[in-house]
Design a protein around this motif. Structure first.
Motif, PDB file in Angstrom:
ATOM      1  N   ASN A  12       0.804  -1.222   0.000  1.00 61.04           N
ATOM      2  CA  ASN A  12       0.000   0.000   0.000  1.00 61.04           C
ATOM      3  C   ASN A  12       0.841   1.277   0.000  1.00 61.04           C
ATOM      4  O   ASN A  12       0.307   2.373   0.172  1.00 61.04           O
ATOM      5  N   MET A  13       2.148   1.170  -0.215  1.00 64.01           N
ATOM      6  CA  MET A  13       3.047   2.323  -0.147  1.00 64.01           C
ATOM      7  C   MET A  13       3.023   3.199  -1.392  1.00 64.01           C
ATOM      8  O   MET A  13       3.563   4.297  -1.377  1.00 64.01           O
ATOM      9  N   GLU A  14       2.451   2.738  -2.475  1.00 58.79           N
ATOM     10  CA  GLU A  14       2.513   3.483  -3.732  1.00 58.79           C
ATOM     11  C   GLU A  14       1.973   4.910  -3.584  1.00 58.79           C
ATOM     12  O   GLU A  14       2.559   5.863  -4.103  1.00 58.79           O
ATOM     13  N   GLU A  15       0.895   5.085  -2.868  1.00 60.13           N
ATOM     14  CA  GLU A  15       0.320   6.415  -2.655  1.00 60.13           C
ATOM     15  C   GLU A  15       1.299   7.317  -1.905  1.00 60.13           C
ATOM     16  O   GLU A  15       1.426   8.507  -2.204  1.00 60.13           O
ATOM     17  N   CYS A  16       2.007   6.761  -0.955  1.00 57.57           N
ATOM     18  CA  CYS A  16       3.002   7.530  -0.208  1.00 57.57           C
ATOM     19  C   CYS A  16       4.113   8.014  -1.144  1.00 57.57           C
ATOM     20  O   CYS A  16       4.520   9.178  -1.097  1.00 57.57           O
ATOM     21  N   TYR A  17       4.596   7.119  -1.994  1.00 50.55           N
ATOM     22  CA  TYR A  17       5.606   7.509  -2.983  1.00 50.55           C
ATOM     23  C   TYR A  17       5.078   8.625  -3.894  1.00 50.55           C
ATOM     24  O   TYR A  17       5.791   9.591  -4.181  1.00 50.55           O
ATOM     25  N   ARG A  18       3.847   8.498  -4.343  1.00 55.37           N
ATOM     26  CA  ARG A  18       3.259   9.504  -5.226  1.00 55.37           C
ATOM     27  C   ARG A  18       3.213  10.864  -4.532  1.00 55.37           C
ATOM     28  O   ARG A  18       3.576  11.890  -5.112  1.00 55.37           O
ATOM     29  N   GLN A  19       2.816  10.889  -3.275  1.00 53.32           N
ATOM     30  CA  GLN A  19       2.745  12.137  -2.521  1.00 53.32           C
ATOM     31  C   GLN A  19       4.128  12.747  -2.319  1.00 53.32           C
ATOM     32  O   GLN A  19       4.293  13.974  -2.388  1.00 53.32           O
ATOM     33  N   MET A  20       5.130  11.901  -2.090  1.00 55.40           N
ATOM     34  CA  MET A  20       6.499  12.407  -1.927  1.00 55.40           C
ATOM     35  C   MET A  20       6.989  13.054  -3.223  1.00 55.40           C
ATOM     36  O   MET A  20       7.598  14.132  -3.200  1.00 55.40           O
ATOM     37  N   LYS A  21       6.727  12.393  -4.357  1.00 55.69           N
ATOM     38  CA  LYS A  21       7.134  12.940  -5.654  1.00 55.69           C
ATOM     39  C   LYS A  21       6.418  14.266  -5.932  1.00 55.69           C
ATOM     40  O   LYS A  21       7.035  15.231  -6.380  1.00 55.69           O
ATOM     41  N   GLU A  22       5.128  14.324  -5.649  1.00 54.52           N
ATOM     42  CA  GLU A  22       4.372  15.565  -5.848  1.00 54.52           C
ATOM     43  C   GLU A  22       4.917  16.693  -4.984  1.00 54.52           C
ATOM     44  O   GLU A  22       5.058  17.828  -5.439  1.00 54.52           O
ATOM     45  N   TRP A  23       5.222  16.399  -3.726  1.00 57.05           N
ATOM     46  CA  TRP A  23       5.771  17.388  -2.810  1.00 57.05           C
ATOM     47  C   TRP A  23       7.076  17.955  -3.376  1.00 57.05           C
ATOM     48  O   TRP A  23       7.275  19.176  -3.387  1.00 57.05           O
ATOM     49  N   ALA A  24       7.936  17.079  -3.855  1.00 57.80           N
ATOM     50  CA  ALA A  24       9.212  17.524  -4.419  1.00 57.80           C
ATOM     51  C   ALA A  24       8.994  18.351  -5.686  1.00 57.80           C
ATOM     52  O   ALA A  24       9.613  19.415  -5.857  1.00 57.80           O
ATOM     53  N   GLU A  25       8.119  17.898  -6.571  1.00 60.39           N
ATOM     54  CA  GLU A  25       7.860  18.611  -7.827  1.00 60.39           C
ATOM     55  C   GLU A  25       7.296  20.007  -7.575  1.00 60.39           C
ATOM     56  O   GLU A  25       7.670  20.966  -8.263  1.00 60.39           O
ATOM     57  N   ILE A  80      12.113  20.368  -6.856  1.00 56.12           N
ATOM     58  CA  ILE A  80      13.186  19.484  -6.396  1.00 56.12           C
ATOM     59  C   ILE A  80      13.175  18.257  -7.293  1.00 56.12           C
ATOM     60  O   ILE A  80      12.157  17.569  -7.391  1.00 56.12           O
ATOM     61  N   GLU A  81      14.297  17.994  -7.954  1.00 57.88           N
ATOM     62  CA  GLU A  81      14.375  16.841  -8.842  1.00 57.88           C
ATOM     63  C   GLU A  81      14.852  15.622  -8.068  1.00 57.88           C
ATOM     64  O   GLU A  81      15.856  15.684  -7.352  1.00 57.88           O
ATOM     65  N   THR A  82      14.133  14.532  -8.216  1.00 61.30           N
ATOM     66  CA  THR A  82      14.467  13.294  -7.514  1.00 61.30           C
ATOM     67  C   THR A  82      14.820  12.195  -8.506  1.00 61.30           C
ATOM     68  O   THR A  82      14.542  12.296  -9.698  1.00 61.30           O
ATOM     69  N   MET A  83      15.418  11.145  -7.989  1.00 60.61           N
ATOM     70  CA  MET A  83      15.740   9.971  -8.788  1.00 60.61           C
ATOM     71  C   MET A  83      14.531   9.044  -8.839  1.00 60.61           C
ATOM     72  O   MET A  83      13.591   9.194  -8.057  1.00 60.61           O
ATOM     73  N   ASP A  84      14.580   8.059  -9.718  1.00 61.10           N
ATOM     74  CA  ASP A  84      13.567   7.001  -9.728  1.00 61.10           C
ATOM     75  C   ASP A  84      13.903   5.936  -8.694  1.00 61.10           C
ATOM     76  O   ASP A  84      13.035   5.201  -8.246  1.00 61.10           O
ATOM     77  N   ALA A  85      15.168   5.825  -8.332  1.00 61.29           N
ATOM     78  CA  ALA A  85      15.601   4.858  -7.328  1.00 61.29           C
ATOM     79  C   ALA A  85      15.085   5.281  -5.960  1.00 61.29           C
ATOM     80  O   ALA A  85      14.711   6.438  -5.746  1.00 61.29           O
ATOM     81  N   PRO A 136      16.189   9.646  -3.197  1.00 70.62           N
ATOM     82  CA  PRO A 136      17.351  10.526  -3.331  1.00 70.62           C
ATOM     83  C   PRO A 136      17.118  11.640  -4.345  1.00 70.62           C
ATOM     84  O   PRO A 136      16.370  11.479  -5.307  1.00 70.62           O
ATOM     85  N   LEU A 137      17.774  12.768  -4.099  1.00 70.89           N
ATOM     86  CA  LEU A 137      17.730  13.857  -5.064  1.00 70.89           C
ATOM     87  C   LEU A 137      18.534  13.475  -6.299  1.00 70.89           C
ATOM     88  O   LEU A 137      19.488  12.688  -6.220  1.00 70.89           O
ATOM     89  N   LYS A 138      18.153  14.045  -7.423  1.00 62.20           N
ATOM     90  CA  LYS A 138      18.813  13.775  -8.706  1.00 62.20           C
ATOM     91  C   LYS A 138      20.324  13.968  -8.566  1.00 62.20           C
ATOM     92  O   LYS A 138      20.769  14.859  -7.850  1.00 62.20           O
ATOM     93  N   ASN A 139      21.070  13.135  -9.249  1.00 64.85           N
ATOM     94  CA  ASN A 139      22.536  13.140  -9.263  1.00 64.85           C
ATOM     95  C   ASN A 139      23.151  12.591  -7.984  1.00 64.85           C
ATOM     96  O   ASN A 139      24.346  12.738  -7.767  1.00 64.85           O
ATOM     97  N   SER A 140      22.351  11.994  -7.107  1.00 62.71           N
ATOM     98  CA  SER A 140      22.904  11.309  -5.937  1.00 62.71           C
ATOM     99  C   SER A 140      23.547  10.010  -6.384  1.00 62.71           C
ATOM    100  O   SER A 140      23.188   9.449  -7.414  1.00 62.71           O
ATOM    101  N   ILE A 141      24.490   9.529  -5.608  1.00 64.55           N
ATOM    102  CA  ILE A 141      25.135   8.261  -5.893  1.00 64.55           C
ATOM    103  C   ILE A 141      24.798   7.307  -4.761  1.00 64.55           C
ATOM    104  O   ILE A 141      25.110   7.578  -3.611  1.00 64.55           O
ATOM    105  N   LEU A 142      24.113   6.224  -5.103  1.00 70.63           N
ATOM    106  CA  LEU A 142      23.758   5.214  -4.085  1.00 70.63           C
ATOM    107  C   LEU A 142      24.734   4.064  -4.132  1.00 70.63           C
ATOM    108  O   LEU A 142      25.194   3.641  -5.128  1.00 70.63           O
TER     109      LEU A 142
END
Length: 143
Positions: free
Chosen positions: A90-103, A107-112, A137-143
């Motif tokens: 059920n976490m997909e909605e949480c991920y969607r909200q996090m992406k929306e908040w950043a956008e 704030i550019e984020t990674m897909d990872a 992670p924010l875009k250009n982060s190294i994991l």
């Protein structure tokens, strides 16, 4: 750590990875942290739509083990984070909200993503009691 392609659907549990990592730690006489982590290298979305993905799982190593196979340092990085309560599927909605908040804040984020399993199936039989820290992670982060 272990990293390879496998079934990453959120409705399934990575319990075999839990035992794999615990065994590796015991064989090497390592003191491991309490919480297993996972990095979805080829996109966190795969856990909600696909069957296979590039999944790395790990425990922080608390003893000085030096660098060897299956031990690596994760660099510091900035990211968008939240704590999620409930079953992984059920976490997909949480991920969607996090992406929306950043956008909304440009704030550019990674897909990872990284997930830290604070309370999981190893500590609770009730999936509604699972506690997971999610970090995108924010875009250009190294994991």
């Amino acid at each position: 750590f272990t990293r390879y392609k496998m079934n990453v659907l959120a409705e399934d549990l990575f319990i075999e990875r839990f035992f794999e990592l615990k065994k590796e730690g015991a064989v090497r006489n390592l003191k491991l942290g309490n919480c297993m982590h996972a990095i979805f290298h080829d996109g966190y979305q795969k856990q909600f739509e696909d069957t296979k993905g590039d999944l790395e799982t790990f425990y922080p190593v608390l003893t000085d083990a030096g660098m060897c196979e299956n031990i690596r340092r994760i660099n510091k990085f900035k990211g968008v984070s939240c704590t999620y309560l409930g079953h992984y599927e059920n976490m997909e909605e949480c991920y969607r909200q996090m992406k929306e908040w950043a956008e909304e804040r440009n704030i550019e984020t990674m897909d990872a993503s990284m997930e830290k399993y604070i309370i999981g199936p190893d500590l609770s039989r009730n999936p509604e009691e699972y506690v997971t820290q999610i970090i995108i992670p924010l875009k250009n982060s190294i994991l």
